[in-house]
Design a protein around this motif. Structure first.
Motif, short mmCIF file in Angstrom:
data_model
loop_
_atom_site.label_atom_id
_atom_site.label_comp_id
_atom_site.label_asym_id
_atom_site.label_seq_id
_atom_site.Cartn_x
_atom_site.Cartn_y
_atom_site.Cartn_z
N GLU A 76 33.75 55.77 -3.73
CA GLU A 76 33.87 54.31 -3.79
C GLU A 76 34.92 53.82 -4.79
O GLU A 76 35.56 52.80 -4.56
N ASP A 108 31.43 51.86 8.02
CA ASP A 108 32.00 51.82 6.67
C ASP A 108 31.06 52.31 5.57
O ASP A 108 31.36 52.18 4.39
N ARG A 109 29.93 52.90 5.93
CA ARG A 109 29.04 53.43 4.90
C ARG A 109 28.17 54.54 5.49
O ARG A 109 28.05 54.68 6.71
N CYS A 110 27.57 55.33 4.59
CA CYS A 110 26.77 56.46 5.03
C CYS A 110 25.76 56.82 3.94
O CYS A 110 25.83 56.32 2.82
N THR A 111 24.85 57.71 4.30
CA THR A 111 23.94 58.30 3.33
C THR A 111 24.35 59.75 3.16
O THR A 111 24.59 60.45 4.15
N GLU A 119 23.26 56.29 -0.98
CA GLU A 119 24.02 55.52 0.00
C GLU A 119 25.41 55.28 -0.58
O GLU A 119 25.55 54.90 -1.74
N ILE A 120 26.42 55.49 0.25
CA ILE A 120 27.81 55.36 -0.19
C ILE A 120 28.54 54.38 0.71
O ILE A 120 28.47 54.48 1.94
N ASP A 121 29.25 53.47 0.10
CA ASP A 121 30.00 52.45 0.85
C ASP A 121 31.37 52.98 1.27
O ASP A 121 32.41 52.44 0.90
N ARG A 122 31.36 54.05 2.03
CA ARG A 122 32.55 54.64 2.62
C ARG A 122 32.13 55.34 3.91
O ARG A 122 30.98 55.76 4.05
N PRO A 123 33.04 55.49 4.86
CA PRO A 123 32.71 56.19 6.10
C PRO A 123 32.34 57.66 5.83
O PRO A 123 32.84 58.27 4.87
N LYS A 148 29.44 59.74 -5.16
CA LYS A 148 29.42 58.32 -4.80
C LYS A 148 30.54 57.58 -5.54
O LYS A 148 31.30 56.81 -4.95
#
Length: 192
Positions: free
Chosen positions: A155, A111-114, A22-26, A151
């Protein structure tokens, strides 16, 4: 007991490796890091070179692997969702013949994705059981490490990845001079 015969094929087809993070970016920001045709592609940001050689073909040269060329053939491309490529390294490295790297992105909001990476690796067909186990272990670490770096890149930025690479190089940078060192395997007894 499983016996290995160096001359008999042990593998029937590619071995699949699958990891996700999981990444805290679009998703659109992360997709740029895996898209060979995007100037924000992660390897370009790290100082490596990508050259388009056909409509869906690319060559990647990585500074640390001088003399090797990674040849990519994009086989599936869906903007911000999926980027899959067949990859061959010339000259080959180890027992890897080719692989297919399939990056799949799933948005988890704005704002996040896998990011899932499925790698299907084809190895030489004359490997022993021990060699297969070693290749599987190394490829598992490489695929997981790739996602860790992506990731981090998404981030924290490319400098975080460069620092991570330097830490990894220092951790594995121990060079052993084994010239003249011989092992007499007949003198080594297996433990009971």
């Amino acid at each position: 007991m499983l016996e290995s015969n160096k001359n008999s094929p042990m593998l029937n087809g590619p071995i699949e490796f699958e990891f996700s993070v999981e990444i805290d970016r679009p998703a659109s920001d992360v997709f740029a890091l895996v898209d060979l045709s995007d100037p924000r592609f992660s390897q370009i940001a790290l100082g490596n070179t990508v050259k388009k050689v056909g409509e869906t073909s690319f060559e990647l040269k990585i500074e640390e692997l001088e003399g090797h060329v990674f040849r990519f053939q994009v086989v599936e491309y869906v903007q911000d969702e999926r980027h899959a490529s067949k990859v061959a390294i010339e000259p080959s490295v180890g027992n890897l013949v080719e692989s297919v790297e399939d990056y799949q992105l799933t948005p988890l909001g704005d704002d996040r994705c896998t990011l899932k990476l499925i790698t299907k690796a084809t190895f030489s067909d004359d490997l022993s059981v021990e060699e297969i186990a070693q290749e599987v272990a190394m490829m598992s670490m490489a695929v997981e490490d790739d996602l860790t770096k992506l990731k981090m890149h998404a981030e924290e930025g490319v400098d975080a990845v460069k620092a991570y690479n330097e830490e990894q190089a220092a951790a594995f940078g121990l060079e052993l001079d084994l010239e003249g060192f011989e092992i007499d395997w007949d003198d080594i007894e297996p433990q009971q």
